[in-house]
Design a protein around this motif. Structure first.
Motif, PDB file in Angstrom:
ATOM      1  N   ILE A 238       0.869  -1.676  -0.176  1.00 42.19           N
ATOM      2  CA  ILE A 238       0.166   0.149  -0.070  1.00 42.19           C
ATOM      3  C   ILE A 238       0.483   1.113  -0.337  1.00 42.19           C
ATOM      4  O   ILE A 238       1.735   1.151   1.135  1.00 42.19           O
ATOM      5  N   SER A 239       1.177   1.730  -1.115  1.00 38.13           N
ATOM      6  CA  SER A 239       1.569   2.755  -1.466  1.00 38.13           C
ATOM      7  C   SER A 239       1.503   3.918  -0.298  1.00 38.13           C
ATOM      8  O   SER A 239       0.085   3.846   0.294  1.00 38.13           O
ATOM      9  N   GLU A 240       1.700   5.353  -0.057  1.00 40.42           N
ATOM     10  CA  GLU A 240       1.858   6.852   0.642  1.00 40.42           C
ATOM     11  C   GLU A 240       0.529   7.261   0.423  1.00 40.42           C
ATOM     12  O   GLU A 240       0.137   7.095   0.759  1.00 40.42           O
ATOM     13  N   ARG A 241       0.354   6.757  -0.971  1.00 43.80           N
ATOM     14  CA  ARG A 241      -0.917   7.557  -1.987  1.00 43.80           C
ATOM     15  C   ARG A 241      -1.596   7.193  -2.097  1.00 43.80           C
ATOM     16  O   ARG A 241      -3.178   7.666  -0.779  1.00 43.80           O
ATOM     17  N   LEU A 242      -1.811   5.973  -1.479  1.00 42.48           N
ATOM     18  CA  LEU A 242      -3.173   4.836  -1.261  1.00 42.48           C
ATOM     19  C   LEU A 242      -3.513   5.190  -0.176  1.00 42.48           C
ATOM     20  O   LEU A 242      -4.825   4.917   0.226  1.00 42.48           O
ATOM     21  N   ALA A 243      -2.732   4.936   0.763  1.00 43.30           N
ATOM     22  CA  ALA A 243      -2.681   4.624   2.577  1.00 43.30           C
ATOM     23  C   ALA A 243      -3.522   6.214   2.738  1.00 43.30           C
ATOM     24  O   ALA A 243      -3.940   5.980   3.618  1.00 43.30           O
TER      25      ALA A 243
END
Ligand SMILES: [Mn+2]
Length: 338
Positions: free
Chosen positions: A150-155
């Motif tokens: 889970i990328s930072e953007r997605l999180a």
């Protein structure tokens, strides 16, 4: 949901989309953070990108904080068109279900949502969990069960989606939502979250601030300011939040003329039993729309109706009248409760 069942659903979901398929993700009108974050999560889950899996909506995002989220997280949403959608190999829907579109859409192959009360649909893949506080929670469970990074953007997007659909985990929240929230928490970018919460102020607003803050006073714990004409709804709200920070302030009332309306935002610290929602409903329930909860409420009154009652739209007169109304109402409420 049980992790094995979730894994089974992911298999079904992935089996439905072939490598070469073009997939459209369709969101509700004026998409909200839950919808936007669920869309990019679905893309990740399917191992796709914005070219092979674009996101659509029939009407654009309008709320200032949602627009900020969209820009900061670089989420692109294209205008939907019934014909164009029909040409896609697969149509997916998140945070919404086919009957919502009332004929604007011919079919959906994938439906993932948490709303209840829709008529059943015939999508090949469905996962509707009406108990959940957010679709972003369902998507987080999928990502975790699938062992996706889970990328930072997605999180950040999913965390904001859950937070906004559950009003900071205060409304319609389940253990699943809290669990998902906790899983996302270490991966999110707090700087971005703060920027989404507080949209940038236009430089012009500094002049408004300089002018109105000269009149800032606290009477009986109430700070009240009328800003005159404002260009965005959130300026009234941000101003109300700002004023609540001064010493001695228990209640804040900030109003402004926005388009054809007088918009009034009310805040309090939630001390005692007085209720901000009740106060605006009593004052303006018959004049316009008025509501909210204990600490936070809002009223919107057509300027023509305000003028019909008070015979003026002069800013100083509006401020004076609001002061009279709120001081009497708030004092009355606290007297009644003592
Ligand atoms: Mn939702």
């Amino acid at each position: 949901m049980d992790e094995n069942l979730t894994k089974q659903k992911i298999k079904e979901l992935r089996a439905l989309v072939s490598e070469g398929d073009r997939v459209a993700i369709l969101l509700q009108d004026d998409p909200d953070p839950d919808a936007m974050s669920s869309a990019i999560a679905l893309r990740t889950l399917l191992g796709r990108n914005k070219l092979t899996t674009p996101i659509f909506s029939f009407t654009p995002v309008t709320r200032p904080e949602n627009k900020t989220m969209m820009h900061l997280l670089e989420i692109e949403i294209a205008p939907a068109d019934t014909e164009e959608l029909a040409a896609f190999d697969r149509v997916a829907m998140v945070d919404v279900q086919p009957p919502y579109f009332n004929g604007r859409l011919r079919r959906a192959d994938i439906v993932i949502d948490h709303h209840q009360g829709y008529a059943p649909n015939d999508a090949a893949f469905q996962d509707v969990r009406p108990g959940y506080g957010a679709t972003a929670t369902i998507m987080t469970e999928y990502l975790v069960a699938a062992d996706e990074r889970i990328s930072e953007r997605l999180a950040t997007a999913l965390l904001y989606g859950i937070r906004s659909d559950t009003l900071m985990l205060k409304r319609r929240v389940t253990d699943n939502d809290i669990e998902a929230f906790t899983q996302l928490y270490p991966h999110a970018n707090y700087n971005l979250l703060r920027q989404i919460d507080r949209p940038e102020l236009p430089v012009r607003f500094a002049r408004v601030l300089a002018r109105v803050m000269r009149r800032f006073e606290v009477h009986d714990g109430i700070a009240l300011l009328h800003l005159g004409r404002v260009e965005r709804d959130d300026l009234i709200v941000q101003m109300a939040d700002f004023c609540l920070q001064f010493e001695g302030v228990e209640w804040v009332v900030v109003s402004g003329k926005l388009d054809d309306n007088l918009v009034i935002a009310v805040r309090n610290h939630g001390i005692g039993r007085a209720n901000a929602g009740e106060v605006v409903r009593k004052l303006f329930g018959e004049m316009g729309s008025a509501g909210g909860h204990r600490n936070m409420s809002k009223a919107v009154i057509a300027l023509k109706d305000w003028r019909a009652r008070t015979h003026t739209l002069r800013d100083s007169a509006i401020e004076a009248r609001l002061r009279e109304l709120f001081e009497a109402q708030i004092r009355g409420e606290s007297d009644a409760n003592n």
